[in-house]
Design an enzyme around this catalytic site. Structure first.
Site, mmCIF file in Angstrom:
data_model
loop_
_atom_site.group_PDB
_atom_site.id
_atom_site.type_symbol
_atom_site.label_atom_id
_atom_site.label_comp_id
_atom_site.label_asym_id
_atom_site.label_seq_id
_atom_site.Cartn_x
_atom_site.Cartn_y
_atom_site.Cartn_z
ATOM 1 N N ARG A 224 87.478 44.681 86.027
ATOM 2 C CA ARG A 224 86.544 45.797 86.104
ATOM 3 C C ARG A 224 87.302 47.073 85.765
ATOM 4 O O ARG A 224 88.465 47.243 86.153
ATOM 5 C CB ARG A 224 85.918 45.917 87.501
ATOM 6 C CG ARG A 224 84.886 44.834 87.811
ATOM 7 C CD ARG A 224 83.638 44.999 86.947
ATOM 8 N NE ARG A 224 82.573 44.058 87.291
ATOM 9 C CZ ARG A 224 82.365 42.902 86.700
ATOM 10 N NH1 ARG A 224 83.225 42.498 85.743
ATOM 11 N NH2 ARG A 224 81.343 42.138 87.035
ATOM 12 N N HIS A 272 83.587 44.184 76.600
ATOM 13 C CA HIS A 272 83.165 43.428 77.791
ATOM 14 C C HIS A 272 82.663 42.032 77.394
ATOM 15 O O HIS A 272 81.548 41.621 77.744
ATOM 16 C CB HIS A 272 82.071 44.188 78.557
ATOM 17 C CG HIS A 272 81.986 43.762 79.999
ATOM 18 N ND1 HIS A 272 81.657 44.615 81.005
ATOM 19 C CD2 HIS A 272 82.196 42.549 80.602
ATOM 20 C CE1 HIS A 272 81.651 43.973 82.175
ATOM 21 N NE2 HIS A 272 81.985 42.716 81.943
#
Length: 309
Positions: A224, A272
């Site tokens: 993250r 991502h």
């Protein structure tokens, strides 16, 4: 009849409808799958945290919320969520992460960028070390971290793993706690971040942590974005203490076009994609988990609300 609510963005419904129905049938479940069940009739919720469902109080019959994402930081602290919450742990997520991490660790280890990007007539003869001489530290030893660490160990890399709680994983030197964190940083010729995002891991890789890594170390972050202090990483890259960073996740996504990471010669940005939920394998896991619960065995991969993951 089991009522399952699919609570995710509208665009996900065509992707998941048939795989979920097929998985439920394969698991021997009779399921009414819908996006529009009345809340007080819902038995289970297949859930994406960016869906319109944010108030769980009306779902008085609900036996469990099955997250479609590996990360639960956007839902775990919802005060209306009193139902059990299950993380997504499935083959597709794990295999996707293994492939991304292994591919980029090998890319950095072998110095591939110099040959792929340096098509300038220079005959480069630098020979990389063998894997046995390149230490890798994995930060976070959950399902994904453990699998990636073992895959790298199988390629000959000495792998150190760090987690907040003690772990024992074959092929990995497992450390925990503050002292273990320091040792793992010092052993990180290549660092791979796979910790969940919690208040304790926000800014985990800050200026002090980066300074403890070997000069010339390389960093991968498929966890993250907020796990890294961006300003500290940019400063470490500018000084040359950190030689390269490959980043898949960011505090703001999509990464703004004017962000310094895009133009930095020592940074690789991926959008991502390190490991995304795949409808076929995720549906199988969801069906198996609901079948377990219906058979009295209970849901697995439940989130600990205290730890946040």
């Amino acid at each position: 009849m089991i009522n399952v609510l699919f609570a995710a963005r509208e665009a996900r419904w065509p992707e998941y409808q048939i795989p979920l129905q097929q998985a439920f049938a394969k698991a021997g479940l009779t399921v009414n799958l819908s996006q529009n069940h009345p809340p007080d009739t819902v038995d289970y919720i297949v859930y994406a945290p960016n869906s319109d469902v944010q108030d769980f109080a009306p779902y008085t019959k609900c036996r469990g919320v099955l997250n479609l994402w590996a990360g639960v930081e956007d839902v775990v602290h919802n005060e209306t969520l009193t139902q059990p919450l299950a993380r997504m742990v499935d083959y597709g997520l794990t295999q996707g992460m293994i492939e991304w991490v292994t591919g980029h660790v090998l890319r950095l280890h072998l110095g591939m960028d110099a040959h792929i990007l340096g098509q300038d007539g220079v005959w480069r003869t630098d020979t990389p070390p063998l894997s046995k001489d390149r230490r890798v530290s994995i930060f976070g030893l959950g399902a994904l971290g453990a699998a990636c660490g073992q895959a790298l160990a199988s390629l000959g890399f000495p792998v150190t793993g760090w987690s907040r709680s003690p772990k024992d994983i074959a092929g990995i030197t497992c450390l925990n706690g503050d002292k273990g964190f320091q040792v793992a940083l010092e052993a990180a010729d290549i660092a791979v971040l796979l910790v969940p995002l919690t208040p304790q891991t926000t800014g985990l890789i800050n200026a002090a942590a980066l300074a403890q890594m070997p000069k010339g170390a390389m960093l991968l972050n498929p966890a993250r974005g907020p796990v890294i202090d961006d300003e500290a990483l940019l400063a470490a890259l500018e000084s040359g203490h950190i030689a390269q960073a490959t980043l898949d996740v960011f505090a703001v996504e999509p990464l703004p076009a004017d962000h310094p990471y895009w133009a930095h010669p020592a940074v690789t940005v991926t959008p991502h994609i390190a490991s995304t939920t795949r409808a076929d394998t995720a549906s199988e896991m969801i069906a198996k988990n609901i079948a377990r619960d219906q058979n009295g065995q209970g849901l697995i991969h439940l989130v600990d609300r205290t730890s946040g993951y």
